[in-house]
Write a protein that holds these residues in place. Structure first.
Motif, short mmCIF file in Angstrom:
data_model
loop_
_atom_site.label_atom_id
_atom_site.label_comp_id
_atom_site.label_asym_id
_atom_site.label_seq_id
_atom_site.Cartn_x
_atom_site.Cartn_y
_atom_site.Cartn_z
N CYS A 175 140.75 -64.08 31.34
CA CYS A 175 141.65 -63.58 32.39
C CYS A 175 141.07 -63.87 33.77
N GLU A 176 139.77 -63.60 33.93
CA GLU A 176 139.12 -63.88 35.21
C GLU A 176 139.16 -65.36 35.54
N PHE A 177 138.90 -66.19 34.51
CA PHE A 177 138.95 -67.65 34.72
C PHE A 177 140.36 -68.08 35.13
N ASN A 178 141.37 -67.49 34.46
CA ASN A 178 142.75 -67.85 34.80
C ASN A 178 143.09 -67.46 36.24
N GLN A 179 142.61 -66.28 36.66
CA GLN A 179 142.85 -65.85 38.04
C GLN A 179 142.19 -66.79 39.03
N ILE A 180 140.93 -67.16 38.73
CA ILE A 180 140.22 -68.10 39.61
C ILE A 180 140.94 -69.43 39.64
N LEU A 181 141.38 -69.87 38.46
CA LEU A 181 142.08 -71.16 38.37
C LEU A 181 143.39 -71.12 39.15
N GLU A 182 144.15 -70.02 38.99
CA GLU A 182 145.41 -69.89 39.72
C GLU A 182 145.17 -69.87 41.22
N SER A 183 144.13 -69.13 41.64
CA SER A 183 143.79 -69.08 43.06
C SER A 183 143.39 -70.45 43.59
N GLU A 184 142.61 -71.18 42.78
CA GLU A 184 142.17 -72.52 43.19
C GLU A 184 143.36 -73.47 43.26
N VAL A 185 144.27 -73.35 42.28
CA VAL A 185 145.46 -74.22 42.29
C VAL A 185 146.32 -73.93 43.53
N GLU A 186 146.49 -72.62 43.84
CA GLU A 186 147.26 -72.25 45.04
C GLU A 186 146.59 -72.81 46.30
N LYS A 187 145.26 -72.68 46.34
CA LYS A 187 144.51 -73.18 47.50
C LYS A 187 144.67 -74.68 47.65
N ARG A 188 144.47 -75.40 46.52
CA ARG A 188 144.60 -76.86 46.57
C ARG A 188 146.02 -77.30 46.89
N THR A 189 146.99 -76.54 46.35
CA THR A 189 148.39 -76.87 46.65
C THR A 189 148.68 -76.70 48.13
N ALA A 190 148.16 -75.59 48.71
CA ALA A 190 148.35 -75.37 50.15
C ALA A 190 147.67 -76.46 50.97
N GLU A 191 146.47 -76.86 50.54
CA GLU A 191 145.76 -77.93 51.25
C GLU A 191 146.53 -79.24 51.15
N LEU A 192 147.08 -79.50 49.96
CA LEU A 192 147.86 -80.73 49.77
C LEU A 192 149.11 -80.73 50.64
N ARG A 193 149.78 -79.58 50.70
CA ARG A 193 150.97 -79.48 51.54
C ARG A 193 150.62 -79.68 53.01
N THR A 194 149.48 -79.08 53.43
CA THR A 194 149.03 -79.25 54.81
C THR A 194 148.73 -80.70 55.10
N ALA A 195 148.02 -81.36 54.15
CA ALA A 195 147.69 -82.78 54.34
C ALA A 195 148.95 -83.64 54.39
N GLN A 196 149.93 -83.31 53.52
CA GLN A 196 151.18 -84.06 53.52
C GLN A 196 151.94 -83.86 54.83
N ALA A 197 151.92 -82.59 55.32
CA ALA A 197 152.59 -82.31 56.59
C ALA A 197 151.93 -83.06 57.73
N LYS A 198 150.59 -83.12 57.72
CA LYS A 198 149.88 -83.86 58.76
C LYS A 198 150.20 -85.35 58.68
N LEU A 199 150.27 -85.87 57.45
CA LEU A 199 150.59 -87.28 57.28
C LEU A 199 151.99 -87.60 57.79
N VAL A 200 152.95 -86.72 57.43
CA VAL A 200 154.32 -86.92 57.92
C VAL A 200 154.36 -86.86 59.44
N GLU A 201 153.61 -85.86 60.01
CA GLU A 201 153.57 -85.74 61.46
C GLU A 201 152.95 -86.95 62.11
N GLN A 202 151.88 -87.48 61.50
CA GLN A 202 151.24 -88.68 62.05
C GLN A 202 152.18 -89.87 62.01
N GLU A 203 152.91 -90.00 60.89
CA GLU A 203 153.87 -91.10 60.79
C GLU A 203 154.99 -90.94 61.82
#
Length: 424
Positions: A175-203
């Motif tokens: 359960c703890e591993f799943n929570q950490i994994l979910e948190s990490e996935v959310e974090k990476r997803t947010a980072e990916l969205r931010t990076a995509q937004a920056k890329l779109v803005e740069q373009e």
């Protein structure tokens, strides 16, 4: 039938009845991951009843301490944790095998027993990997022996208890591993969205930049011809009214030329010439230049350096442009004789934090939110691109730009830039 054979038959019957009762107890045990306490409680009560002892407990032992997880009698509220040192339980953990003591008072070498009890049976809880994680301990108020069959019954229950505890801990870890994994996935997803937004803005900015460069070029050429023509008329003899109109036309043409330059500067991609900069030294050098600006005359700029060196990777010329613009705005916001605070800090988040504070009139929230928007200006002659360009340069450095303003502390412009990581 002889007395001996009758006695043997009676003993066999008793063993058979105990085995049937043990099987009945085991078949009634129903374990799920969230019901560990009830399951262990059933085991403790089952061992007490089958062995006909006064008290049984299930314990888990870690780092020299035992914690009672289940008891066949009420032990009161709260956690029950005891040191294993000197206890019979500690001996069971140490030897890793069953320990039966007929009279613990006569055999103190095995360890201490709870007050009021004499006989003791301790069974280690061993996982499938062979690790001893706890015990099932049974106590009796009178002296008594524990037969081989009784020890075997207790061992069966101990195996069930060990498996349940081990599975429960694995379940908790999962359960703890799943929570950490979910948190990490959310974090990476947010980072990916931010990076995509920056890329779109740069373009988007790149496309705007190309279009703006083309428009600026098309406007600047005829504008230069117009300015040359207006300057020619300055050599002619004109009446006062014509001279005033000529001066106004030249002033507006120059303002338009400056606006085109700033549009081009804002729209084109920020190409940085990075180098290592000591923020304290950089600020001291720039301060000498800024103090000579007309806007800074009759104002006091107080510099508060960081007590420790703060180094960043930055484009020196572009960062000069950033802080000249920020400090000029701060000087314009206060009256003659007022003080501007320019402070460098090294934040705990690995950022160089540079604040420029002025005690002028606070900026209303509705205006504060628009200050970095292109072409928004509170100055009559402003282009509205100064702070927009400043923010773009800061963002290009991987930093953050923010403005706060209130009645108590005035207005503070904050630039946060990543510090140079020292490799060991």
């Amino acid at each position: 039938m002889s007395k001996a054979s009758g006695k043997t038959s009676l003993l066999q019957k008793q063993l058979w009845q105990r085995e049937r009762r043990a099987i009945a107890f085991l078949s009634c045990l129903n374990y799920r991951s969230g019901e560990l306490s009830n399951y262990l409680q059933s085991i403790a009560c089952g061992v007490s009843e089958l062995l006909e002892v006064d008290w049984s407990v299930v314990t888990v032992c870690q780092k020299g301490f035992e914690q009672v997880l289940a008891s066949s009698i009420d032990m009161g509220k709260g956690e029950h944790i005891y040191s294993l040192h000197g206890l019979l339980t500690g001996t069971v953990i140490e030897i890793g095998r069953p320990l039966a003591v007929e009279d613990a008072l006569k055999n103190p070498e095995y360890g201490q027993i709870p007050e009021g009890y004499y006989a003791y049976l301790g069974i280690p809880l061993r996982t499938a990997e062979g690790k001893v994680i706890g015990t099932i301990c049974s106590f009796h108020r009178q002296q008594r022996e524990f037969t081989k069959e009784e020890i075997q019954v207790a061992e069966v229950f101990a195996e069930r208890a060990a498996t349940a505890i081990d599975n429960y801990y694995l379940y908790q870890q999962q359960c703890e591993f799943n929570q950490i994994l979910e948190s990490e996935v959310e974090k990476r997803t947010a980072e990916l969205r931010t990076a995509q937004a920056k890329l779109v803005e740069q373009e988007r900015l790149a496309a705007i930049g190309e279009f703006a460069a083309m428009i600026v070029h098309e406007i600047r050429n005829p504008l230069t011809t117009m300015i040359m023509g207006l300057n020619f008329f300055k050599k002619t003899i004109l009446n006062p009214g014509a001279k005033e109109r000529l001066s106004l036309a030249l002033s507006e043409a120059t303002r338009l030329e400056n606006l085109l330059s700033e549009i081009l500067l804002y729209a084109k991609p920020q190409v940085l010439q990075l180098g290592e900069l000591d923020v304290n030294e950089f600020t001291r050098e720039l301060l000498q230049l800024i103090c000579e600006m007309p806007e800074a005359l009759a104002r006091t700029i107080k510099f508060i350096p960081s007590p420790h060196p703060v180094k960043i990777l930055g484009d020196k010329d572009k960062l000069k442009q950033v802080f000249i613009n920020i400090v000029r705005n701060a000087c314009e916001a206060v009256s003659s004789g007022d003080v501007i605070i320019w402070e460098v800090k090294n934040s705990s988040s690995g950022q160089a934090c540079i604040n420029v504070c002025n005690g002028g009139e606070p900026i209303p929230p509705e205006i504060l939110a628009k200050l970095t928007q292109p072409f928004f200006s509170t100055k009559s002659a402003g282009t509205g691109l100064g702070l927009a360009i400043t923010k773009r340069i800061v963002n290009a450095h991987g930093g953050e730009f923010s403005i706060s303003s209130d009645t108590a502390s005035g207005t503070t412009v904050t630039v946060q830039l990543p510090v140079v990581t020292v490799r060991k």
